[in-house]
Design a protein around this motif. Structure first.
Motif, PDB file in Angstrom:
ATOM      1  N   THR A  96      50.804  43.292  48.288  1.00  0.00           N
ATOM      2  CA  THR A  96      51.422  44.555  47.660  1.00  0.00           C
ATOM      3  C   THR A  96      50.187  45.598  47.577  1.00  0.00           C
ATOM      4  O   THR A  96      50.566  46.596  47.273  1.00  0.00           O
ATOM      5  CB  THR A  96      51.887  44.414  46.214  1.00  0.00           C
ATOM      6  OG1 THR A  96      50.685  43.863  45.464  1.00  0.00           O
ATOM      7  CG2 THR A  96      52.808  43.380  46.046  1.00  0.00           C
ATOM      8  N   GLU A 114      42.250  45.241  44.227  1.00  0.00           N
ATOM      9  CA  GLU A 114      41.612  44.075  44.271  1.00  0.00           C
ATOM     10  C   GLU A 114      41.316  43.769  45.808  1.00  0.00           C
ATOM     11  O   GLU A 114      41.866  44.309  46.520  1.00  0.00           O
ATOM     12  CB  GLU A 114      42.512  42.905  43.737  1.00  0.00           C
ATOM     13  CG  GLU A 114      42.294  42.667  42.125  1.00  0.00           C
ATOM     14  CD  GLU A 114      40.811  42.049  41.925  1.00  0.00           C
ATOM     15  OE1 GLU A 114      40.383  41.605  42.916  1.00  0.00           O
ATOM     16  OE2 GLU A 114      40.516  42.093  40.852  1.00  0.00           O
ATOM     17  N   LYS A 115      40.484  42.563  45.932  1.00  0.00           N
ATOM     18  CA  LYS A 115      40.352  41.927  47.266  1.00  0.00           C
ATOM     19  C   LYS A 115      41.184  40.941  47.376  1.00  0.00           C
ATOM     20  O   LYS A 115      41.800  40.297  46.631  1.00  0.00           O
ATOM     21  CB  LYS A 115      38.882  41.468  47.425  1.00  0.00           C
ATOM     22  CG  LYS A 115      38.255  40.987  46.235  1.00  0.00           C
ATOM     23  CD  LYS A 115      38.903  39.767  45.613  1.00  0.00           C
ATOM     24  CE  LYS A 115      39.265  38.591  46.255  1.00  0.00           C
ATOM     25  NZ  LYS A 115      39.897  37.613  45.784  1.00  0.00           N
ATOM     26  N   THR A 141      37.019  45.551  43.714  1.00  0.00           N
ATOM     27  CA  THR A 141      36.327  44.816  42.705  1.00  0.00           C
ATOM     28  C   THR A 141      35.984  43.480  43.169  1.00  0.00           C
ATOM     29  O   THR A 141      36.696  42.467  43.114  1.00  0.00           O
ATOM     30  CB  THR A 141      37.106  44.814  41.639  1.00  0.00           C
ATOM     31  OG1 THR A 141      38.742  44.306  41.933  1.00  0.00           O
ATOM     32  CG2 THR A 141      37.450  45.998  40.940  1.00  0.00           C
TER      33      THR A 141
END
Ligand code: NAD
Length: 390
Positions: A96, A114-115, A141
């Motif tokens: 997503t 996010e990673k 992050t």
């Protein structure tokens, strides 16, 4: 030393997508963001289950009407308000990230994602162009990379205290997926399905942390070639891997070895980094994050403690707790969120000079992780052969 004093012009109005009640990483974001008062959590689409997301958001102190059923409603609702949000953190499953990041940027919102950032480098490049065009920040992050002793390692390497770097040894392993996935929860289901996880499981899930942290410590070194061998010990996870080893050749002749695994049964060691130079070595692990092992050839081993005056300025400047008190993952997240807040604040003020020299994990950090993954997959899928890093 960081003491919570505000370093930006005004607190940022902040929202989260994902990171709901059952989410693994959500609280880490809130720990990092809310610590110094640089962010105020005023809105969110916290959960796939809209009702649970709303209930959770209200319990976090968010007004009920600003707890939205999904990210599209969040963007529409917040951009219509005079006091709408400045920035959105995305703590949802990997598949997503791209669509939510793009939608936020298109609506004029900064993003902290996010990673692993996206599935492909092409997606990263496209989003980087969009962010640049809009004058917006995309932060990424990687949890431990704000820790003072990580930046101590970088400063010592930069000063030449290790000599020439010869060997890079990186490990991030655990055993939480040693058994099969029958009855597994959502977080395991989406991580082991290529449609939702992307082209990798553990390489992207934990390997990208190793790679980015090593880039911080060794910014002068680039990977030239690599060989990746990956395997799913639990066959239902194929074609994704629950275990991988990567060998790397760097442009200065150094050799790297990286091991990621979620089937290292019983292991709680998590992350371990060893940087070996021609004169000395450094070793750091997140199981004892406030201690750094410094070994000079022919001398007794030294253990350096965070916050002590003998450390480099780069490390002391970002220490929070001071020596004698443990500095850990929460402190690292707080630093990452602070650095991203400073970047957003500068972008809002149009301060390009600040942005040129300010260090924060931005879209390039996310892109390099995805690039490394693409190369790993190319090598592994060709039968674990050496490939030139592209
Ligand atoms: P998770 O499955 O535990 O939680 C995902 C959360 O997102 C849940 O609350 C779920 O309801 C919500 N969600 C899912 N789709 C959504 C959508 N479309 N809109 C709104 N909410 C949605 O996952 P997790 O382990 O927290 O991982 C999330 C992301 O964070 C992943 O990309 C993962 O790689 C990354 N992660 C990073 C770290 C780190 O240290 N930086 C640690 C863990 C996970």
């Amino acid at each position: 030393m960081i003491n919570g004093e505000r370093l930006i012009s005004r607190p940022l109005r902040w929202a989260m997508v994902g990171g709901g009640r059952t989410g693994q990483v959500g609280y880490k974001h809130r720990t990092g963001a809310l610590r110094d008062g640089n962010y105020q959590l005023v809105a969110g689409a916290f959960d796939l289950d809209a009702e649970m997301g709303r209930d959770f958001g209200v319990n976090l102190g968010v007004a009920a009407e600003r707890c939205y059923p999904d990210y599209r409603a969040l963007i529409a609702g917040e951009t219509a308000r005079k006091d709408g949000i400045d920035v959105v953190s995305i703590a949802t499953p990997n598949f997503t990230h791209y669509e939510i990041t793009k939608a936020c940027l298109e609506a004029g919102l900064h993003v902290i994602c996010e990673k692993p950032l996206f599935f492909t480098v092409a997606e990263c490049d496209e989003v980087a162009r969009l962010a640049e065009q809009k004058g917006l920040i995309v932060g990424v992050t990687y949890g431990y990379t704000g820790h003072p002793l990580v930046h101590q390692m970088a400063a010592m390497v930069k000063k030449g205290m290790l000599g020439d770097i010869r060997i890079v040894d990186l490990q991030y392993t655990h055993g939480f997926n040693a058994g099969d996935d029958v009855g597994a929860g959502e977080a395991v289901k989406w991580r082991t399905n290529p449609r939702t996880a992307g082209p990798t499981f553990v390489l992207g899930d934990i390997g990208t942390h190793l790679y980015y942290l090593s880039e911080i410590v060794l910014p002068h070194m680039k990977v030239e070639r690599l060989l990746c061998d990956r395997k799913a010990f639990i066959p239902t996870r194929a074609p994704l891997e629950d275990h991988a080893t990567v060998l790397m050749h760097y442009d200065n002749g150094a050799r790297g070895r990286l091991w990621v695994s979620s089937v290292n049964a019983g292991n709680m060691g998590s992350q371990r980094y060893r940087f070996i130079g021609s004169r000395a070595s450094l070793e750091w692990s997140d199981s004892r994050p406030d201690q750094l092992i410094y070994q000079v050839q022919g001398e007794p081993e030294r253990i350096l403690h965070h916050g002590m005056p003998y450390l480099e300025e780069e490390s002391l400047a970002i220490d929070r707790m001071g020596a004698l008190h443990t500095e850990g993952l929460g402190d690292s997240w707080s630093n990452i969120y602070l650095w991203i807040a400073q970047a957003i604040d500068a972008a809002n003020r149009g301060d390009r000079a600040f942005l040129k020299t300010h260090h924060y994990p931005g879209i390039a950090a996310g892109t390099e992780g995805v690039r490394w993954l693409e190369n790993c997959v190319r090598s592994a899928d060709a039968g674990a052969t050496w490939v030139d890093f592209a």
